[in-house]
Design an enzyme around this catalytic site. Sequence first.
Site, short mmCIF file in Angstrom:
data_model
loop_
_atom_site.label_atom_id
_atom_site.label_comp_id
_atom_site.label_asym_id
_atom_site.label_seq_id
_atom_site.Cartn_x
_atom_site.Cartn_y
_atom_site.Cartn_z
N HIS A 1 0.82 -1.22 0.00
CA HIS A 1 0.00 0.00 0.00
C HIS A 1 0.85 1.27 0.00
CE1 HIS A 1 -3.73 -2.33 1.71
NE2 HIS A 1 -3.51 -2.56 0.43
N CYS B 1 4.92 11.79 -8.44
CA CYS B 1 4.38 12.79 -9.35
C CYS B 1 3.38 12.09 -10.27
CB CYS B 1 5.51 13.40 -10.18
SG CYS B 1 4.88 14.47 -11.48
N THR C 1 -3.90 -7.48 11.30
CA THR C 1 -4.75 -6.94 10.23
C THR C 1 -6.18 -7.43 10.39
OG1 THR C 1 -5.09 -6.80 7.83
CG2 THR C 1 -3.90 -8.75 8.63
C1 BJW Z 1 -3.67 -5.35 17.03
C2 BJW Z 1 -3.15 -4.49 17.99
C3 BJW Z 1 -2.01 -4.92 18.69
C4 BJW Z 1 -4.89 -3.56 17.09
N1 BJW Z 1 -1.46 -6.10 18.43
N2 BJW Z 1 -3.13 -6.54 16.78
C5 BJW Z 1 -16.21 -5.07 -2.16
C6 BJW Z 1 -15.76 -6.37 -1.94
C7 BJW Z 1 -14.41 -6.70 -2.07
C8 BJW Z 1 -13.47 -5.73 -2.42
C9 BJW Z 1 -13.92 -4.45 -2.65
C10 BJW Z 1 -15.27 -4.12 -2.52
N3 BJW Z 1 -15.42 -2.79 -2.79
C11 BJW Z 1 -14.19 -2.28 -3.07
C12 BJW Z 1 -13.27 -3.28 -2.99
C13 BJW Z 1 -11.82 -3.16 -3.19
C14 BJW Z 1 -11.17 -2.38 -2.05
C15 BJW Z 1 -11.59 -3.00 -0.71
O1 BJW Z 1 -11.06 -3.99 -0.27
N4 BJW Z 1 -12.54 -2.38 -0.01
C16 BJW Z 1 -13.02 -2.94 1.24
C17 BJW Z 1 -13.20 -1.83 2.27
C18 BJW Z 1 -14.28 -3.74 0.97
N5 BJW Z 1 -9.73 -2.51 -2.23
C19 BJW Z 1 -9.07 -1.68 -3.01
O2 BJW Z 1 -9.59 -0.73 -3.57
C20 BJW Z 1 -7.60 -2.00 -3.21
N6 BJW Z 1 -7.30 -2.08 -4.59
C21 BJW Z 1 -7.81 -3.07 -5.37
O3 BJW Z 1 -8.54 -3.93 -4.94
O4 BJW Z 1 -7.38 -3.02 -6.68
C22 BJW Z 1 -7.80 -4.07 -7.56
C23 BJW Z 1 -6.72 -5.10 -7.68
C24 BJW Z 1 -6.74 -6.21 -6.85
C25 BJW Z 1 -5.72 -7.18 -6.99
C26 BJW Z 1 -4.75 -7.03 -7.92
C27 BJW Z 1 -4.74 -5.92 -8.74
C28 BJW Z 1 -5.75 -4.95 -8.62
C29 BJW Z 1 -6.74 -0.89 -2.61
C30 BJW Z 1 -6.83 -0.85 -1.13
C31 BJW Z 1 -6.07 0.34 -0.58
C32 BJW Z 1 -6.16 0.44 0.93
N7 BJW Z 1 -5.61 1.66 1.35
C33 BJW Z 1 -5.49 1.94 2.79
C34 BJW Z 1 -4.91 3.35 2.95
C35 BJW Z 1 -3.41 3.32 2.54
C36 BJW Z 1 -2.68 4.55 2.91
C37 BJW Z 1 -2.83 4.93 4.36
O5 BJW Z 1 -2.29 4.26 5.27
O6 BJW Z 1 -3.52 5.93 4.58
O7 BJW Z 1 -4.63 0.96 3.40
S1 BJW Z 1 -7.03 1.75 3.69
C38 BJW Z 1 -6.30 1.05 5.14
O8 BJW Z 1 -6.77 -0.32 5.30
C39 BJW Z 1 -4.79 0.95 4.83
C40 BJW Z 1 -4.46 -0.39 5.41
O9 BJW Z 1 -3.26 -0.87 4.86
C41 BJW Z 1 -5.67 -1.22 5.08
C42 BJW Z 1 -5.82 -2.45 5.94
O10 BJW Z 1 -6.03 -2.11 7.29
P1 BJW Z 1 -5.40 -3.02 8.44
O11 BJW Z 1 -3.94 -2.95 8.41
O12 BJW Z 1 -6.01 -4.35 8.41
O13 BJW Z 1 -5.88 -2.17 9.75
P2 BJW Z 1 -7.24 -2.29 10.58
O14 BJW Z 1 -7.32 -1.08 11.43
O15 BJW Z 1 -8.38 -2.59 9.74
O16 BJW Z 1 -6.98 -3.57 11.51
C43 BJW Z 1 -6.01 -3.55 12.53
C44 BJW Z 1 -6.07 -4.89 13.28
O17 BJW Z 1 -5.03 -4.88 14.25
C45 BJW Z 1 -7.39 -5.11 14.04
O18 BJW Z 1 -7.90 -6.38 13.70
C46 BJW Z 1 -7.00 -5.03 15.51
O19 BJW Z 1 -7.70 -5.95 16.32
C47 BJW Z 1 -5.54 -5.37 15.48
N8 BJW Z 1 -4.72 -4.76 16.55
N9 BJW Z 1 -3.90 -3.37 18.07
C48 BJW Z 1 -2.03 -6.90 17.52
N10 BJW Z 1 -1.42 -4.14 19.71
ZN ZN Z 2 6.90 14.94 -12.49
#
Ligand code: BJW
Ligand code: ZN
Length: 231
Positions: free
Chosen positions: A108, A116, A173
Site C-alpha cells: 500500500h 508525481c 490486520t
Molecule cells: C492489534 C493491535 C495490537 C490492534 N497487536 N493486533 C467489495 C468487496 C471486495 C473488495 C472491494 C469491494 N469494494 C471495493 C473493494 C476493493 C477495495 C476494498 O477492499 N474495499 C473494502 C473496504 C471492501 N480494495 C481496493 O480498492 C484496493 N485495490 C484493489 O482492490 O485493486 C484491484 C486489484 C486487486 C488485486 C490485484 C490488482 C488490482 C486498494 C486498497 C487500498 C487500501 N488503502 C489503505 C490506505 C493506505 C494509505 C494509508 O495508510 O492511509 O490501506 S485503507 C487502510 O486499510 C490501509 C491499510 O493498509 C488497510 C488495511 O487495514 P489493516 O492494516 O487491516 O488495519 P485495521 O485497522 O483494519 O486492523 C487492525 C487490526 O489490528 C485489528 O484487527 C485489531 O484488532 C488489530 N490490533 N492493536 C495486535 N497491539
Molecule cells: Zn513529475
Amino acid sequence: MNIFVLTGAGVSAESGLGTFRDTSGLWTRFDPAKLATPEAFKRDPAQVNAFYDARRANLRGAQPNAAHFALADLQRRLAETGGRLFLCTQNIDDLHERAGAQHVVHMHGELFKARCPGCEAVVDWRDDLSGARCADCGGGLRPHVVWFGETPLEMDAIYDALEEADLFVAIGTSGSVYPAAGFVSEARRAGIRTCEINLDPSDNARAFDERRYGVASEMVPAWVEDVLGGR
Ligand code: BJW
Ligand code: ZN
C-alpha cells in the site's frame, strides 16, 4: 522453511501509530472517502496532504516495537539456514526497516515517499508535502500510497511468493481490505498452512488453521521462538 508474513496496522499500534478500524481508529474518526481515494485528492489535495503530513510527522517520532524486531530477527535467522521470510506489509510506515528487516514489500505504498502523477517519478520525502512540486516536471506531488480503487504494488511478486511459501501468517490486520484479505484463501488453495496473530479475531479468522490472540509485541516474539524452536 519459507514463510510469507503479511502485516497490518496492528503490528505498529504499540509504536503509537493509529490503526484504521478499531474504536479510536483513523477510519472511525475520519471518512476514508474524503482522504484515501484518488477522487478525494483531485477534489481537495490540500485536505488529503494535511492528513498525510500529520501522519508523516507522527511517524518521524515513532520507534519500532518488539514485534518489528522479532520479525527482522526471524528473517535474518531463516536466511542463515537457507530459508526465507517474505515480509509483505500493508503499512506505509518504515518500522520494519528500522528494526532491521530487508526487502520489505509495501503493497500500500510508503509514507516517506512522494509520487508525481504527471511523470510517475517517485522520490524520498520526509517533510510536509503540501505545496511541493516535482523536480523533473514541476507538477504537484501526491503521497506514494495506494488508495481505494487503485492497484496495490508488487502484486506479481506477492502472488509468486505466496505460492512458494510453506506457511502464511497474517499479523495485526482486520482482514477487511482486498486483495490482502484474500491471501489466506490463496494460501489455502495452494495447500499452505495458515496462521493469524491479532488482538481479536479478524473478519476472516475462520479461514486460518491456527489462531493466536493478544498484543503483537508479546505474541510475535513468542511465535518467532516457537518457529525457531521447531514447534
Ligand atoms: C492489534 C493491535 C495490537 C490492534 N497487536 N493486533 C467489495 C468487496 C471486495 C473488495 C472491494 C469491494 N469494494 C471495493 C473493494 C476493493 C477495495 C476494498 O477492499 N474495499 C473494502 C473496504 C471492501 N480494495 C481496493 O480498492 C484496493 N485495490 C484493489 O482492490 O485493486 C484491484 C486489484 C486487486 C488485486 C490485484 C490488482 C488490482 C486498494 C486498497 C487500498 C487500501 N488503502 C489503505 C490506505 C493506505 C494509505 C494509508 O495508510 O492511509 O490501506 S485503507 C487502510 O486499510 C490501509 C491499510 O493498509 C488497510 C488495511 O487495514 P489493516 O492494516 O487491516 O488495519 P485495521 O485497522 O483494519 O486492523 C487492525 C487490526 O489490528 C485489528 O484487527 C485489531 O484488532 C488489530 N490490533 N492493536 C495486535 N497491539
Ligand atoms: Zn513529475
